[in-house]
Write a protein that holds these residues in place. Structure first.
Motif, PDB file in Angstrom:
ATOM      1  N   TYR A 124       0.786  21.553   1.915  1.00 53.72           N
ATOM      2  CA  TYR A 124       0.737  20.654   0.743  1.00 53.72           C
ATOM      3  C   TYR A 124      -0.551  20.765  -0.063  1.00 53.72           C
ATOM      4  N   LYS A 125      -1.482  21.596   0.375  1.00 52.35           N
ATOM      5  CA  LYS A 125      -2.790  21.737  -0.290  1.00 52.35           C
ATOM      6  C   LYS A 125      -3.527  20.391  -0.392  1.00 52.35           C
ATOM      7  N   MET A 126      -3.377  19.589   0.648  1.00 51.05           N
ATOM      8  CA  MET A 126      -4.083  18.291   0.641  1.00 51.05           C
ATOM      9  C   MET A 126      -5.578  18.535   0.861  1.00 51.05           C
ATOM     10  N   PRO A 127      -6.456  17.880   0.076  1.00 49.98           N
ATOM     11  CA  PRO A 127      -7.904  18.077   0.282  1.00 49.98           C
ATOM     12  C   PRO A 127      -8.337  17.458   1.618  1.00 49.98           C
ATOM     13  N   LEU A 128      -8.933  18.270   2.453  1.00 57.09           N
ATOM     14  CA  LEU A 128      -9.344  17.814   3.785  1.00 57.09           C
ATOM     15  C   LEU A 128     -10.850  17.665   3.859  1.00 57.09           C
ATOM     16  N   LEU A 129     -11.289  16.564   4.430  1.00 51.01           N
ATOM     17  CA  LEU A 129     -12.719  16.339   4.642  1.00 51.01           C
ATOM     18  C   LEU A 129     -12.932  16.108   6.136  1.00 51.01           C
ATOM     19  N   PHE A 130     -13.707  17.008   6.758  1.00 45.55           N
ATOM     20  CA  PHE A 130     -13.900  16.922   8.200  1.00 45.55           C
ATOM     21  C   PHE A 130     -15.218  16.231   8.536  1.00 45.55           C
ATOM     22  N   MET A 131     -15.146  15.289   9.465  1.00 45.61           N
ATOM     23  CA  MET A 131     -16.355  14.657  10.002  1.00 45.61           C
ATOM     24  C   MET A 131     -16.303  14.887  11.502  1.00 45.61           C
ATOM     25  N   VAL A 132     -17.197  15.733  11.986  1.00 42.02           N
ATOM     26  CA  VAL A 132     -17.077  16.188  13.380  1.00 42.02           C
ATOM     27  C   VAL A 132     -18.390  16.021  14.135  1.00 42.02           C
ATOM     28  N   ILE A 137       0.826  -1.218   0.000  1.00 43.10           N
ATOM     29  CA  ILE A 137       0.000   0.000   0.000  1.00 43.10           C
ATOM     30  C   ILE A 137       0.858   1.265   0.000  1.00 43.10           C
ATOM     31  N   PHE A 138       2.009   1.203   0.659  1.00 42.89           N
ATOM     32  CA  PHE A 138       2.835   2.408   0.775  1.00 42.89           C
ATOM     33  C   PHE A 138       3.561   2.766  -0.534  1.00 42.89           C
ATOM     34  N   LYS A 139       3.498   1.872  -1.499  1.00 44.10           N
ATOM     35  CA  LYS A 139       4.091   2.219  -2.807  1.00 44.10           C
ATOM     36  C   LYS A 139       3.243   3.268  -3.521  1.00 44.10           C
ATOM     37  N   VAL A 140       1.945   3.275  -3.178  1.00 44.00           N
ATOM     38  CA  VAL A 140       1.048   4.230  -3.853  1.00 44.00           C
ATOM     39  C   VAL A 140       0.442   5.273  -2.911  1.00 44.00           C
ATOM     40  N   ALA A 141       0.431   4.965  -1.604  1.00 39.63           N
ATOM     41  CA  ALA A 141      -0.187   5.896  -0.642  1.00 39.63           C
ATOM     42  C   ALA A 141       0.769   6.116   0.521  1.00 39.63           C
ATOM     43  N   ASP A 142       1.673   7.048   0.347  1.00 42.46           N
ATOM     44  CA  ASP A 142       2.692   7.255   1.383  1.00 42.46           C
ATOM     45  C   ASP A 142       2.857   8.723   1.765  1.00 42.46           C
ATOM     46  N   LYS A 143       3.108   9.556   0.753  1.00 35.53           N
ATOM     47  CA  LYS A 143       3.386  10.975   1.031  1.00 35.53           C
ATOM     48  C   LYS A 143       2.148  11.838   0.762  1.00 35.53           C
ATOM     49  N   ALA A 144       2.254  13.118   1.178  1.00 34.24           N
ATOM     50  CA  ALA A 144       1.140  14.055   1.011  1.00 34.24           C
ATOM     51  C   ALA A 144       0.606  14.067  -0.422  1.00 34.24           C
ATOM     52  N   ALA A 145       1.513  14.103  -1.380  1.00 38.88           N
ATOM     53  CA  ALA A 145       1.102  14.224  -2.779  1.00 38.88           C
ATOM     54  C   ALA A 145       0.344  12.995  -3.273  1.00 38.88           C
TER      55      ALA A 145
END
Lengths: 213, 285
Positions: free
Chosen positions: B196-204, B162-170
């Motif tokens: 990093y302008k990562m899209p954030l989705l908040f569930m609160v 999994i970390f080969k494709v989902a590791d860093k912010a980008a």
């Protein structure tokens, strides 16, 4: 000289570290500098684990005192806390050695049968106090209070199915209130607290806020 | 004691209010009314955003809640996972809450239909509890695998595909933050959105919804689900009614009872005030 170092040394070190963090955070720096910055942040997390350990030791020491001196009205609670800490520690460690981790049956049972229902119940009890308090607090004594009650009712109606049945417009109206007036009201609070943090940080870094004197 | 005073005494009796509240909530939970639920624009926006995620989305998910917040947040998490599961996602779970590891296990046991479709290490991983929220966020943005050498179960992360494709912010398409506290929200804005302008989705939980709203309104987050009602709306949009839809009826009942009490409280407040003034007394509470 030694007192100078003792007094200003920690501030100077922290100031330099923070300046370093800012540089690596805001600017493109050479690879070794970036790596060192990353390492420092990762060390912070390691320190976090140790802080939990220190906290556990501290709380055990703190509660051993009333237990030893049989302090009236306290030692029973301290005993309960220490027993629960010991049980958690033993079952948790057994979980690590068994390879099951947090899914180790006795450890998981402690959480699922005791902690989870207790925690949820304490939070749920709030509804009774909220109901009782709102009956007393939402009194229309003047125009401002009337406005508060009106907006409160709109938000409540927007949040429940009954409101939608009475008038479907409550849902978009509640959404609008949350998106614009509420956001507008909270934004200055956030900006204000942000400025406060900057000023407090600057004062601390410049040695103007010296604690523990 | 006249009628107004008698009514005031009855309404002011906390025990009666508590009993009524208990009766209403229990009664509706045992006999659900099926009250229609309107879909708020904000919930629809979140649904549409998730719907438009590409195939094989990479998702970073912080399970930052305790049992007190689970009633509101667990249905949201479940509905979100059910929506993305059809896209074959890669999900990195972690928690910055000390009870988070337990809550993740509960999430996994409550939604077996989701997790049975995901292969551990390939499609999802649980990194467990990571202390110091902001430092953790900053480190994970630079590389999850490097930061966490072993997962929640003690397995090495070095060989996990999994970390080969989902590791860093980008790498991540969206970061989902399930939280009962506003602190992680601000840390996420600083360390993930600003840097990093990562899209954030908040569930609160509903109680912190208003304080999170400015970040959503300013575009620093792609959306927010706040409270049990939003969870119920999300479940309805998915056409998979769950525990939130079941509970929202009882919530409606409790709200209506509180509103009735507020109205009655005000109806007797004014005559009481007049009576108090006539008698030359002090303020009526």
């Amino acid at each position: 000289m030694s007192s100078m170092i003792r007094r200003h040394g920690p501030y100077l070190t922290i100031t330099l570290l923070i300046v370093f963090f800012f540089i690596t955070y805001l600017f493109t720096t050479p690879q070794p500098v970036q790596l060192f910055g990353t390492q420092l942040v990762q060390w912070a997390s390691v320190v976090g684990y140790f802080a939990i350990l220190v906290g556990t030791i501290d709380i055990v020491i703190f509660h051993l005192k009333p237990l030893r001196s049989r302090e009236s009205g306290q030692w029973q609670y301290s005993a309960v806390l220490l027993i629960i800490t010991a049980i958690g520690l033993v079952t948790g460690t057994a979980g690590v050695f068994s390879g099951a981790g947090i899914n180790y049956q006795p450890f998981a049972w402690l959480y699922n049968a005791i902690y989870v229902p207790s925690n949820a119940t304490v939070y749920a009890i709030l509804v009774f106090y909220i109901a009782s308090a709102s009956y007393r607090a939402f009194r229309i004594k003047n125009a401002q209070a009337a406005f508060l009650v009106l907006v409160g009712f709109i938000i409540m109606f927007a949040d429940i199915g009954v409101g939608y049945v009475i008038w479907p417009g409550f849902v978009p109206l509640g959404n609008w209130i949350n998106t614009y007036p509420v956001a507008a009201a909270f934004r200055p609070i956030i900006i204000g607290s942000g400025l406060g943090v900057i000023i407090t940080g600057l004062r601390a870094l410049l040695g103007r806020d010296v604690y523990g004197r | 004691m006249n009628t107004i005073e008698k009514i005031n005494k009855f309404l002011s009796n906390r025990q009666i209010l508590y009993l009524l509240l208990l009766a209403v909530v229990l009664g509706i939970m045992l006999h659900p009314l099926g009250i229609p639920i309107g879909i708020a624009g904000q919930t629809r926006d979140v649904y549409n955003y998730v719907d438009k995620l590409p195939q094989n989305p990479k998702i970073l998910m912080d399970v930052h809640y305790d049992p007190a917040g689970a009633t509101e947040l667990q249905p949201m998490a479940g509905a979100f996972l059910r929506q993305v599961i059809v896209k074959n996602p890669k999900i990195v779970f972690f928690t910055t809450h000390n009870i988070g590891p337990i809550m993740f296990e509960r999430l996994r046991s409550y939604f077996p239909d989701v997790f049975s479709q995901l292969k551990y290490g390939d499609d999802y991983v649980n990194l467990g509890f990571l202390p110091l929220v902001e430092a953790t966020f900053a480190s994970m943005a630079k590389g999850c695998q490097e930061f966490v050498a072993r997962d929640a179960y003690g397995a090495s992360t070095a060989d996990m595909p999994i970390f080969k494709v989902a590791d860093k912010a980008a790498d991540f398409n969206v970061v989902v933050l399930l939280t009962t506290s506003t602190d992680p929200i601000e840390y996420a804005i600083r360390q993930w959105y600003t840097a990093y302008k990562m899209p954030l989705l908040f569930m609160v939980v509903a109680v912190i919804g208003p304080s999170v709203q400015p970040f959503v309104a300013s575009g620093q987050a792609v959306g927010m689900l706040s409270g049990q009602n939003a969870a119920a709306q999300y479940e309805l949009l998915l056409k998979r009614p769950g525990s939130a839809v079941a509970a929202v009826d009882a919530q409606s009942g409790a709200h209506v009872l509180i509103m009735i009490y507020i109205v009655l409280g005000n109806l007797i407040y004014w005559p009481m005030r007049k009576m108090s003034k006539k008698a030359g007394g002090t303020k009526t509470k």
